[in-house]
Scaffold this motif. Structure first.
Motif, PDB file in Angstrom:
ATOM      1  N   SER A 770       0.832  -1.202   0.000  1.00  0.00           N
ATOM      2  CA  SER A 770       0.000   0.000   0.000  1.00  0.00           C
ATOM      3  C   SER A 770       0.869   1.254   0.000  1.00  0.00           C
ATOM      4  O   SER A 770       0.610   2.211  -0.744  1.00  0.00           O
ATOM      5  CB  SER A 770      -0.930  -0.013   1.208  1.00  0.00           C
ATOM      6  N   ASN A 774       1.189   4.051  -2.998  1.00  0.00           N
ATOM      7  CA  ASN A 774       0.949   5.472  -2.758  1.00  0.00           C
ATOM      8  C   ASN A 774       2.146   6.328  -3.176  1.00  0.00           C
ATOM      9  O   ASN A 774       1.978   7.425  -3.708  1.00  0.00           O
ATOM     10  CB  ASN A 774       0.634   5.710  -1.282  1.00  0.00           C
ATOM     11  N   ASP A 777       2.199   6.529  -6.836  1.00  0.00           N
ATOM     12  CA  ASP A 777       1.076   7.357  -7.266  1.00  0.00           C
ATOM     13  C   ASP A 777       1.420   8.839  -7.171  1.00  0.00           C
ATOM     14  O   ASP A 777       1.134   9.618  -8.068  1.00  0.00           O
ATOM     15  CB  ASP A 777      -0.143   7.040  -6.402  1.00  0.00           C
ATOM     16  N   ARG A 827      -8.844   8.039  -6.753  1.00  0.00           N
ATOM     17  CA  ARG A 827      -8.186   7.031  -5.924  1.00  0.00           C
ATOM     18  C   ARG A 827      -9.182   6.222  -5.062  1.00  0.00           C
ATOM     19  O   ARG A 827      -9.119   4.988  -5.058  1.00  0.00           O
ATOM     20  CB  ARG A 827      -7.123   7.692  -5.057  1.00  0.00           C
TER      21      ARG A 827
END
Length: 851
Positions: A770, A774, A777, A827
């Motif tokens: 995760s 992120n 991203d 998102r």
């Protein structure tokens, strides 16, 4: 009027007893046949009279013997060992009564019989003992039996605690660690109790609800009596037919039980019958008689394996608490089978030679239950029923148990509960039962008056309250006495199992048992547990009864944590639907669960929804267990075998071999004795134990792969961050917080690898991935989300969806946001899309696990 319960009942599988406090001491109340115990047996005669105790046991023996004439099970009208089916839907048919009895109804008959031995007062409140390993379902059934027997206030007490109280009151050494070894007629319990200056604390318990004296009887029957019959008579055809063999076994089972009892006190025993005692001829016309000499050596061969199972349980209990037998202060023996010299020798050789025989194994539980009852106040409802308001009513408050030699007692007059005039001045003299101490006259009033009382050590101290008016005239009062137990304090009850939730583990895609924090095994009662981090799986629309959240609640032991929930005891499902909620609760909303368990293990639950700022509260009703068929058990045994063989191929360990051996024994037991309801329940419980062990091993075989994935993903993330730092591309990344996460990951990884925890490893992989997602991203900007959504849309029909309709709805929302230029909310939608996507497909599309 009694202010404390004062009555205790040992409701046993094979024998039961009642005791009460008299003049400060527990006294076993004799039965109608002047015995300390009665058989836990019930029968119905042709006149529809219900018999309990010795009369019922005699009828049972006659029924079993009569069945030999036809080798067919006669109509059922006598019952024993029904305690083993408490809490289930199993019924016991009676042809004479033309009805079916539940286990609770039969147990109620035993309780009523015991209550009938008390002829000088009505008994409305009672302490009933239960095995330490009884589940909530079984305990709830015991309470129901007590209600059926006419008791209005019922407290339950674990049998090992009762026995330890019986011993502890007179014990010279009131410090150390005690092992209570409780081998009853149908159950075995072991309890570790730590005692400091007389204050007891249950450290841990273990046991087997299907191990007891009954198993010893069956071992003697199958290894001594039946082989004798096979060698000396011609019953080949009879023994080859399951039902006929069972009738023959039942008819001679009494002799096995008698042999067990006699050999507890003698070196040898002769099992002997006369002609006509067993009304059956063999296949050559010879009448069946028994003449078997049993020695301690021949008996040991039969019963030692049964006793060994109980000793192994004790060894495991000591091991998991980092104790050795040499560290025990004493081993307390409870239950009739503990008289056996074979057992005592085995305990001394394998556990410790500090075996305590000072208490009566047959009555210590009832004796201790009465002691405990002397510390529990009668409920207010029962108290009000027994008030004689023509007497001056008092309120007396004090500690029920203490290790001190003096205690403070508060006494006050309850004028509002007293009829007639209360004198202006009232004086009280508190006199100890042995007349060796009194307080002297002290004026009392409607305000509490403090009286210091002196206690005899190691005793239940009874005090009488004598009231006088100003002129010295005696006044009648209620209550007029109270008890204080000095020298031992039983402490608080503890949870014998984890209280747990069935939670869908998205990583393993399994419904796993997860203990509620604060409600783990051995937590002191009352207790409160809280679970955070749960999320709803779908929208709950207001007013819609079919939109519901289901919260399954289970009980499970040490071996149950992280295993498939259905392999443990199901308590009930707590349900919340749209009618309970004020407005829409979206999918993915947080849920917080608070579960409270009181001293009697009754539960209430609060479910808080932060999104709505709304709380739902419910009482958790305990559901009855369901009986199972032999065919279902055979099917589950075969499935367990297949799982075990698969694991054996992946990991040929001794643990797998042991489980396969246990499964084969369970299968053999089902063939031999699985026709009856009790036998099927025993097979089911033993099978579930092996299934939990298989669950554990199944997780362990994943470890090498999971460990590799954990390390690779962490190193990949670490490499990404090093590249970002070396290129100076930190941009909007909060590097200080990311570095803190990385350090936390390092600590967790070290512990997870040490524990080889598959579940925690997968959870951490999810966290690492995760964070990786992120970071990438932020570096890529919204274009990454747009690209991924377009990719998913192009490949929609090739993706395995958990909910096709929901996925299409979410994807349409995302595409509309892109078309409208509103990419800031992509998102959250993307994450929801990945949630309903097959795990492997999500990994292929994202390169990382995002859920």
């Amino acid at each position: 009027m009694r202010t404390k319960i004062d009555y205790g009942i040992d409701l046993g599988t094979t024998n039961s007893a009642i005791a009460r406090i008299e003049n400060g001491k527990p006294v076993i109340k004799k039965s109608d046949t002047l015995k300390d115990t009665i058989p836990s047996c019930v029968s119905v005669n042709k006149k529809k009279n219900v018999l309990s105790g010795d009369a019922a046991f005699n009828a049972l023996k006659l029924d079993k013997t009569r069945a030999l004439k036809t080798l067919k099970s006669e109509d059922h009208n006598a019952y024993i060992e029904f305690k083993r089916t408490m809490g289930t839907d199993i019924k016991y048919p009676s042809s004479n009564m033309a009805k079916d009895f539940s286990s609770e109804e039969l147990s109620a008959e035993i309780l009523m019989k015991l209550k009938s031995f008390i002829t000088d007062e009505a008994v409305k409140s009672i302490v009933i003992t239960v095995p330490a390993k009884f589940t909530m379902v079984q305990k709830d059934a015991t309470v129901k039996a007590g209600k059926l027997a006419g008791f209005e206030h019922i407290e339950l007490l674990q049998e090992p605690i009762a026995a330890s109280m019986a011993y502890g009151l007179d014990a010279e050494n009131k410090d150390g660690i005690w092992l209570v070894y409780d081998f009853g007629g149908g159950t075995f319990d072991a309890a570790l109790i730590k005692v400091e200056e007389g204050i007891m604390k249950v450290v841990d318990t273990e046991g087997d609800n299907w191990l007891g004296g009954k198993n010893l009887d069956e071992a003697i029957l199958d290894q001594i009596i039946l082989p004798y019959i096979e060698s000396n008579f011609s019953f080949k055809n009879t023994l080859s037919v399951t039902n006929q063999k069972e009738v023959l076994r039942n008819s001679v089972k009494y002799f096995a039980e008698e042999c067990k009892i006699q050999m507890s006190f003698m070196d040898k025993h002769n099992i002997l019958t006369d002609l006509g005692d067993l009304p059956i001829e063999d296949e050559e016309g010879e009448e069946l008689t028994l003449d078997i000499d049993v020695t301690q050596d021949s008996l040991e061969v039969a019963v030692a394996p049964i006793f060994q199972k109980s000793i192994d349980i004790c060894k495991d209990l000591l091991k998991r608490n980092n104790l050795k037998g040499s560290q025990l202060t004493t081993v307390l023996l409870v239950g009739g089978p503990t008289y056996s010299p074979i057992l005592r020798k085995m305990l001394k050789e394998q556990i410790t030679d500090k075996i305590n025989t000072s208490i009566d194994p047959m009555t210590s539980v009832a004796y201790g239950a009465a002691l405990f009852a002397s510390t529990i106040s009668v409920s207010e409802e029962v108290m009000e029923q027994s008030r004689d308001t023509t007497k001056l009513q008092l309120e007396i408050k004090h500690e029920a148990t203490t290790v001190e030699e003096e205690e403070m007692v508060n006494i006050k007059i309850l004028k509002e509960k007293t009829e007639g005039t209360v004198p202006d001045k009232v004086f009280a003299d508190v006199v100890r039962g042995d007349k060796a101490w009194s307080s002297g006259k002290k004026q009392i009033s409607e305000k509490a008056t403090l009286v210091d009382v002196q206690l005899n050590s190691g005793a239940s101290n009874t005090f009488e309250i004598i009231l006088y008016d100003e002129q010295g005239n005696k006044l009648e009062c209620q209550p007029n006495s109270f008890n204080i137990l000095q020298g031992i304090n039983p402490g608080q009850a503890t949870l014998p199992y984890h209280i747990a939730l069935e939670i869908t583990d998205r990583i393993q895609e399994k419904d796993l048992l997860t203990a509620i924090k604060g409600l783990e095994k051995n937590q002191t009662l009352p207790a409160t547990g809280v679970t955070y981090g749960l999320k709803t799986q779908k929208d709950i629309r207001p007013g819609m009864v079919n939109d519901e959240i289901i919260i399954p609640i289970y009980q499970g032991g040490y071996d149950a944590e992280g295993t498939t929930a259905i392999h443990s005891t199901h308590i009930n499902d707590v349900k919340v639907n749209g009618e309970d909620l004020p407005s829409l609760l979206p999918a993915g909303s947080d849920v917080e669960i608070t579960l409270k368990v009181d001293r009697s293990e009754q539960m209430t639950v609060s479910i808080f929804f932060p999104y709505l700022s709304h709380t739902e509260q419910q009482t958790v009703e305990i559901i009855q267990g369901k009986s199972v068929s032999k065919e279902w058990l055979e099917k589950e045994i075969n499935k367990a075998r297949k799982t075990a063989k698969r694991l054996q191929g992946e990991n040929n360990s001794k643990e797998v071999e042991k489980i396969i051996g246990n499964i084969n024994e369970i299968s053999e037991k089902l063939d031999n004795k699985g026709g009856g309801d009790s036998g099927k329940l025993e097979v089911q419980d033993n099978l579930l134990k092996e299934l939990r062990a298989l669950d554990k091993l199944d997780s362990e075989t994943e470890w090498p792969k999971v460990e590799k994935e954990l390390k690779e993903n962490f190193y990949e993330l670490e490499g990404l961050l090093n590249k970002v730092k070396s290129n100076g591309d930190e941009g909007d990344l909060k590097m200080e917080a990311i570095d803190a996460h990385m350090q936390e990951f390092r600590v967790k990884i070290e512990q997870i690898i040490k524990d080889k925890s598959v579940i925690h490893a997968k959870e951490l992989i999810e966290e690492i991935d995760s964070l990786d997602f992120n970071i990438r991203d932020v570096l890529a900007g919204p274009q990454m989300d747009i690209s991924m959504i377009n990719n998913i849309n192009s490949n929609f029909s090739n993706i395995n969806w958990k909910d096709n309709s929901k996925a299409r709805t979410l994807l349409n929302q995302a595409i509309q946001s892109i078309n409208n230029g509103n990419v800031s909310n992509l998102r959250p939608i993307l994450i929801q899309i990945l949630e309903v996507m097959d795990r492997d497909d999500a990994e292929k599309l994202t390169g990382k696990l995002t859920r």
